[in-house]
Write an enzyme that holds these catalytic residues in place. Structure first.
Site, short mmCIF file in Angstrom:
data_model
loop_
_atom_site.label_atom_id
_atom_site.label_comp_id
_atom_site.label_asym_id
_atom_site.label_seq_id
_atom_site.Cartn_x
_atom_site.Cartn_y
_atom_site.Cartn_z
N LYS A 100 1.02 -1.22 -0.16
CA LYS A 100 0.39 0.45 -0.17
C LYS A 100 0.79 1.40 0.09
O LYS A 100 0.97 2.17 -0.88
CB LYS A 100 -1.46 -0.21 1.07
CG LYS A 100 -2.03 -0.77 1.07
CD LYS A 100 -3.20 -1.33 2.94
CE LYS A 100 -3.93 -2.60 2.14
NZ LYS A 100 -4.38 -2.77 3.43
N ASP A 115 -11.12 3.88 4.98
CA ASP A 115 -11.41 1.83 4.52
C ASP A 115 -12.52 1.88 4.25
O ASP A 115 -13.03 0.94 4.12
CB ASP A 115 -10.52 0.51 5.55
CG ASP A 115 -9.17 0.74 5.54
OD1 ASP A 115 -8.86 0.41 4.33
OD2 ASP A 115 -8.51 0.19 6.46
N GLN A 152 -4.17 -1.44 9.89
CA GLN A 152 -4.33 -2.51 9.05
C GLN A 152 -4.66 -4.05 10.21
O GLN A 152 -4.59 -3.78 11.13
CB GLN A 152 -3.10 -3.13 9.06
CG GLN A 152 -2.60 -4.09 8.17
CD GLN A 152 -3.25 -4.34 6.92
OE1 GLN A 152 -3.30 -2.99 6.29
NE2 GLN A 152 -3.62 -4.80 6.35
N1 GUN Z 1 -7.03 -6.53 6.51
C1 GUN Z 1 -6.94 -7.20 5.45
N2 GUN Z 1 -8.12 -6.10 4.68
C2 GUN Z 1 -7.88 -5.14 4.64
C3 GUN Z 1 -8.21 -4.17 4.35
O1 GUN Z 1 -9.30 -3.43 3.52
N3 GUN Z 1 -8.07 -2.21 5.36
C4 GUN Z 1 -6.61 -2.92 6.33
N4 GUN Z 1 -7.41 -2.20 7.05
N5 GUN Z 1 -7.12 -4.20 7.20
C5 GUN Z 1 -7.59 -5.45 5.97
#
Ligand code: GUN
Length: 295
Positions: free
Chosen positions: A54, A121, A98
């Site tokens: 990311k 998110d 995350q």
């Molecule tokens: N863990 C798995 N998918 C995601 C996501 O889309 N965002 C976040 N913050 N954590 C995740």
């Protein structure tokens, strides 16, 4: 029939170039690049690799990223404090915590601590509620990426029977809501781990979205010819022939299903790159809204 492969990587590259151009415009107009704040707790290898991917994607699009890394032993208060610091930081437009957190018991509270205006998110109840009501909202990145991919691939959704396998708060549930909204107009069935005889539903489907986190669970005998298959699974399967000791497998038994399907997303290179692209888009949107809140 051999399926058309829906190349998420190529589509993501196209979209990221568009986003990078818009980021450059915003920076020229406001003197500031959009900024993403990331909270990573613990040293889970998969989470580390997602966060790195990311941050790299942000840098390539001209989006600044700032990471707050906390040990797995971090207290609830320390995690909340990291979120509050990013809420208060004017250079941080979007915040990503995350998941999963090492302490699952604090996840809800941490998600609810994020300023909804920075919730790129789309996990905060304010954004989830707005999405359900069809109001403008930050939409979770994986469902948004899947919809964008199906749209760009011109897969007909209006009137289609879509079976979503998996009811997670991140993928299955929000996607089922978005697909059934006015303007998309799919008829949606949500299946899950307690659904008896899954094939009874998947065999009817025009589109299957496999998001159960169970390797190779959708097999060729469960799909009708001409189906469109979206594979959200990213499962690490032990593999001694690989240097890493594992390989990535989706939720779909790819080769046999691809021989029956009209179109299918690969793993890797399908939904994953689209998810990250939607994070970039949401961060750009957050930056625009924060700089011109009346617009
Ligand atoms: N863990 C798995 N998918 C995601 C996501 O889309 N965002 C976040 N913050 N954590 C995740």
């Amino acid at each position: 029939m051999t399926a058309r492969v829906l190349d998420g990587k190529a589509l993501a590259a196209e979209l990221r170039a568009e986003i990078a151009a818009e980021v450059a415009q915003l920076q020229a107009a406001t003197g500031r690049a959009p900024g993403l704040g990331v909270v990573l707790v613990g040293d889970d290898a998969a989470s580390r690799s997602y966060v790195t991917a990311k941050e790299k994607a942000c840098a390539a699009a001209g989006i600044r990223s700032r990471e707050i890394l906390l040990p797995a032993s971090a207290s609830r208060e320390a995690v909340l404090e990291a979120v509050r610091e990013l809420n208060a930081d004017d250079d941080t437009d979007g915040i990503l915590v995350q998941l999963p957190l090492p302490d699952a018991a604090i996840e809800r509270e941490v998600i609810e601590a994020v300023d909804p205006a920075k919730d790129v998110d789309g996990f905060h109840p304010v954004n989830v509620g707005r999405m359900v009501l069809g109001l403008p909202a930050f939409v979770p990145c994986t469902p948004a990426g899947i919809l964008e991919m199906l749209r760009r691939a011109e897969v007909p959704l209006a009137g289609a029977l879509v079976v979503v396998v998996g009811r997670s708060a991140i993928v299955g549930r929000p996607l089922s809501i978005l697909l059934s909204q006015k303007g998309v107009d799919a008829t949606v069935t949500v299946c899950h781990s307690r659904t008896p005889v899954l094939a009874r539903y998947t065999l009817q489907a025009d589109v299957i979205v496999a998001a159960a986190g169970s390797p190779n669970m959708i097999t060729a005998d469960m799909v009708k010819p001409g189906v469109v298959v979206v594979d959200v699974g990213v499962n690490r399967v032990p593999d001694e022939t690989s240097a890493r000791g594992y390989r990535l497998a989706g939720d779909v038994d790819y080769e046999p299903v691809a021989r029956k399907a009209a179109a299918i997303t690969p793993v890797p290179g399908g939904v994953g790159p689209m998810t990250i692209t939607m994070l970039l888009r949401n961060t750009l949107i957050a930056a625009r809204q924060r700089r011109a809140p009346q617009a």
